[in-house]
Design a protein around this motif. Structure first.
Motif, short mmCIF file in Angstrom:
data_model
loop_
_atom_site.label_atom_id
_atom_site.label_comp_id
_atom_site.label_asym_id
_atom_site.label_seq_id
_atom_site.Cartn_x
_atom_site.Cartn_y
_atom_site.Cartn_z
N HIS A 45 0.81 -1.22 0.14
CA HIS A 45 -0.07 0.09 0.09
C HIS A 45 0.73 1.41 0.07
O HIS A 45 0.42 2.19 -0.67
CB HIS A 45 -1.00 0.07 1.03
N GLU A 46 1.87 1.42 0.76
CA GLU A 46 2.49 2.53 0.95
C GLU A 46 3.55 2.93 -0.25
O GLU A 46 4.10 3.82 -0.55
CB GLU A 46 3.82 2.51 2.24
N THR A 47 3.86 1.66 -1.26
CA THR A 47 4.70 1.92 -2.41
C THR A 47 4.00 1.38 -3.60
O THR A 47 4.87 0.37 -3.97
CB THR A 47 6.11 1.25 -1.97
N PRO A 48 3.16 2.04 -4.40
CA PRO A 48 2.48 1.53 -5.48
C PRO A 48 3.45 1.53 -6.55
O PRO A 48 3.39 0.66 -7.65
CB PRO A 48 1.38 2.42 -5.73
N GLU A 49 4.65 2.24 -6.62
CA GLU A 49 5.48 2.28 -7.70
C GLU A 49 6.45 1.14 -7.51
O GLU A 49 7.07 0.75 -8.57
CB GLU A 49 6.35 3.36 -7.94
N GLU A 50 6.67 0.31 -6.59
CA GLU A 50 7.53 -0.73 -6.43
C GLU A 50 6.79 -2.09 -6.47
O GLU A 50 6.58 -2.84 -5.54
CB GLU A 50 8.09 -0.68 -4.84
N TYR A 51 6.06 -2.43 -7.43
CA TYR A 51 5.28 -3.53 -7.82
C TYR A 51 6.23 -4.54 -8.13
O TYR A 51 7.21 -4.48 -8.68
CB TYR A 51 4.18 -2.86 -8.79
N GLN A 52 5.29 -5.90 -7.97
CA GLN A 52 6.02 -6.90 -8.59
C GLN A 52 4.96 -7.58 -9.59
O GLN A 52 3.73 -7.42 -9.52
CB GLN A 52 6.31 -7.99 -7.56
N ALA A 53 5.57 -8.35 -10.54
CA ALA A 53 4.76 -9.15 -11.65
C ALA A 53 4.74 -10.61 -11.41
O ALA A 53 5.87 -11.12 -11.34
CB ALA A 53 5.04 -8.75 -12.99
N PHE A 54 3.65 -11.19 -11.23
CA PHE A 54 3.48 -12.47 -11.07
C PHE A 54 2.66 -13.03 -12.08
O PHE A 54 1.60 -12.53 -12.66
CB PHE A 54 2.84 -12.89 -9.61
N VAL A 55 3.07 -14.33 -12.77
CA VAL A 55 2.30 -15.03 -13.50
C VAL A 55 1.31 -15.88 -12.55
O VAL A 55 1.51 -16.46 -11.61
CB VAL A 55 3.17 -16.39 -14.24
N LEU A 56 0.04 -15.46 -13.05
CA LEU A 56 -1.02 -16.06 -12.06
C LEU A 56 -1.31 -17.68 -12.36
O LEU A 56 -2.22 -17.92 -12.91
CB LEU A 56 -2.46 -15.29 -12.03
N ASP A 57 -0.39 -18.55 -11.85
CA ASP A 57 -0.89 -19.83 -11.88
C ASP A 57 -1.30 -20.69 -10.75
O ASP A 57 -1.34 -21.92 -11.17
CB ASP A 57 0.70 -20.44 -12.48
#
Length: 137
Positions: free
Chosen positions: A79-91
């Protein structure tokens, strides 16, 4: 774009729960996550976007994402860091914590997920300066 990762309970723990049996669990039924204060709703979501400019969060509701069709990338950030996202394959199916920024992208022409969330959902939005897109390497 963040590196694309597979979902594991450890990697995903800052964002929510992976809906799976714990290692070594012997019983046939396991409650992976629950919310007792508000009733939930179940929905299906269909999308084909490969680029986003906006993420959202639900400050008072957890939300599950369960893959149904196609290949989905789930972007998440604390919540505090929306620019620091991670991307996951939704498997695997997952349940996000309250307040986690999120959005889905499709790696196939169309993708679908099952969503479970509170009956009434408050949403907050965050706009990225530049669009985020899916890149397969």
């Amino acid at each position: 774009m963040a590196a694309l990762e597979s979902i594991t309970a450890e990697k995903f723990s800052p964002y929510g729960t992976v809906l799976e049996f714990p290692e070594g669990y012997e019983e046939n039924f396991y409650i992976a996550d629950t919310e007792e204060k508000q009733p939930w709703r179940i929905a299906v979501f269909r999308y084909s976007s490969r680029e986003i400019r906006r993420v959202e969060n639900h400050p008072f509701s957890k939300e599950s994402f369960e893959p149904l069709k196609g290949i989905t990338v789930l972007l998440v950030a604390e919540h505090e860091t929306p620019e620091e996202y991670q991307a996951f394959v939704l498997d695997k199916p997952v349940c996000l914590k309250k307040g986690i920024w999120h959005q889905v992208l499709a790696l196939t022409p169309e993708a679908q997920v099952k969503i479970t969330e509170n009956l009434e959902v408050a949403s907050e939005f965050y706009e990225y300066e530049k669009a985020k897109s899916v890149q397969v390497i």
